[in-house]
Write a protein that holds these residues in place. Structure first.
Motif, PDB file in Angstrom:
ATOM      1  N   THR A 161       1.176  -1.146  -0.249  1.00  6.63           N
ATOM      2  CA  THR A 161      -0.280  -0.145  -0.460  1.00  6.63           C
ATOM      3  C   THR A 161       1.110   0.948  -0.227  1.00  6.63           C
ATOM      4  O   THR A 161       0.388   2.202  -0.020  1.00  6.63           O
ATOM      5  CB  THR A 161      -0.961   0.040   0.522  1.00  6.63           C
ATOM      6  N   SER A 162       2.097   0.907   0.244  1.00  8.19           N
ATOM      7  CA  SER A 162       2.842   2.316   0.111  1.00  8.19           C
ATOM      8  C   SER A 162       3.991   2.015  -1.211  1.00  8.19           C
ATOM      9  O   SER A 162       3.392   1.813  -2.092  1.00  8.19           O
ATOM     10  CB  SER A 162       3.806   2.636   1.119  1.00  8.19           C
ATOM     11  N   ARG A 163       4.876   2.860  -1.404  1.00  9.85           N
ATOM     12  CA  ARG A 163       5.591   2.784  -2.355  1.00  9.85           C
ATOM     13  C   ARG A 163       7.086   2.078  -2.202  1.00  9.85           C
ATOM     14  O   ARG A 163       7.610   1.410  -1.571  1.00  9.85           O
ATOM     15  CB  ARG A 163       6.384   4.184  -2.918  1.00  9.85           C
ATOM     16  N   PHE A 164       8.226   1.790  -3.340  1.00 13.89           N
ATOM     17  CA  PHE A 164       9.417   1.331  -3.215  1.00 13.89           C
ATOM     18  C   PHE A 164      10.010   2.253  -3.461  1.00 13.89           C
ATOM     19  O   PHE A 164      10.391   3.396  -3.804  1.00 13.89           O
ATOM     20  CB  PHE A 164       9.579   0.161  -4.931  1.00 13.89           C
ATOM     21  N   THR A 165      11.512   1.736  -3.037  1.00 19.61           N
ATOM     22  CA  THR A 165      12.999   3.082  -3.191  1.00 19.61           C
ATOM     23  C   THR A 165      13.462   2.868  -3.845  1.00 19.61           C
ATOM     24  O   THR A 165      13.170   1.313  -5.209  1.00 19.61           O
ATOM     25  CB  THR A 165      12.979   2.880  -1.671  1.00 19.61           C
ATOM     26  N   ARG A 166      14.656   3.519  -5.005  1.00 16.33           N
ATOM     27  CA  ARG A 166      14.750   3.620  -5.949  1.00 16.33           C
ATOM     28  C   ARG A 166      16.273   1.727  -5.855  1.00 16.33           C
ATOM     29  O   ARG A 166      15.395   1.118  -6.921  1.00 16.33           O
ATOM     30  CB  ARG A 166      15.913   4.353  -6.596  1.00 16.33           C
TER      31      ARG A 166
END
Length: 229
Positions: A169-174
């Protein structure tokens, strides 16, 4: 669940065609053999036409039923991201499992819990490949670190799965995005999860792996939106 949809019978042009063919056939039989044979041909033609009509209608009904059930499954899977944020970890895992089933995955089961060895959902992709899914219901402003992807890669090896998927439900780091792409892990971040909920199929998202998180401005807007959550 939405109600089933009906299906139309034969069109007017089809009825005219069938009726015309029957009349021509009876006329030919009468010309050659007389009334008894013409009557027999008429009866056979009517019965044959009725059987053909029943089979044709049954096929149309089945096709329409399949279509509305597929659409109903998409509608049932639609939840706002806020609703997903409010779920418990178990509820989120069940929801992800349901989305997999909706998209044609088989043998899907939730296995998350103590001693799950890094797998929350297991099953098979629509093409038959085995899959292991890790679900991370993090706060929207959080980010998935690369170590979570490394743990999932270990779970993939442990279970001998062909495909590994991390849904969050969040995002991924590079760094975590790069690790996912380099190791063939399907990374479904918040933006993709919203699309998945609204009917985009899992194979489509898999083909877009590593994309969809936007540029620096998008990430800044994301941070401002979720700073207070």
């Amino acid at each position: 669940m939405a109600g089933g949809r009906g299906t139309e019978g034969l069109g007017a042009s089809e009825l005219v065609l069938v009726g015309g063919a029957l009349v021509v056939a009876v006329a030919l039989v009468y010309r050659v053999s007389g009334w008894p044979y013409a009557l027999a041909a008429l009866v056979v033609g009517v019965l044959g036409g009725a059987a053909w009509f029943a089979v044709r209608t049954d096929r149309r009904v089945r096709a329409a039923d399949h279509e509305w059930r597929a659409e109903d499954a998409v509608a049932a899977g639609r939840r706002t991201l806020d609703e997903l944020d409010a779920m418990t970890g178990t509820q989120f895992e069940e929801h992800v499992a349901d989305l997999c089933r909706r998209d044609g995955c088989t043998e899907v089961r939730r296995v998350g819990g103590a001693g799950d060895n890094g797998a929350d959902v297991r099953g098979r992709m629509p093409d038959g490949r085995t899959m292991v899914v890790q679900c991370k219901r993090y706060a929207p402003k959080a980010a998935i670190p690369a170590r979570d992807l490394r743990e999932l890669r270990g779970a993939q090896v442990h279970f001998g799965a062909d495909v590994a998927i991390l849904v969050t439900t969040s995002r991924f780091t590079r760094q975590s995005t790069a690790f996912a792409v380099d190791n063939g892990i399907i990374a479904i971040h918040r933006d993709f999860l919203g699309l998945w909920n609204n009917g985009t199929r899992l194979p489509v998202l898999a083909a877009l792996n590593g994309a969809g998180q936007g540029d620096r401005r998008h990430r800044e807007r994301w941070k401002r939106t979720y700073d207070d959550r």
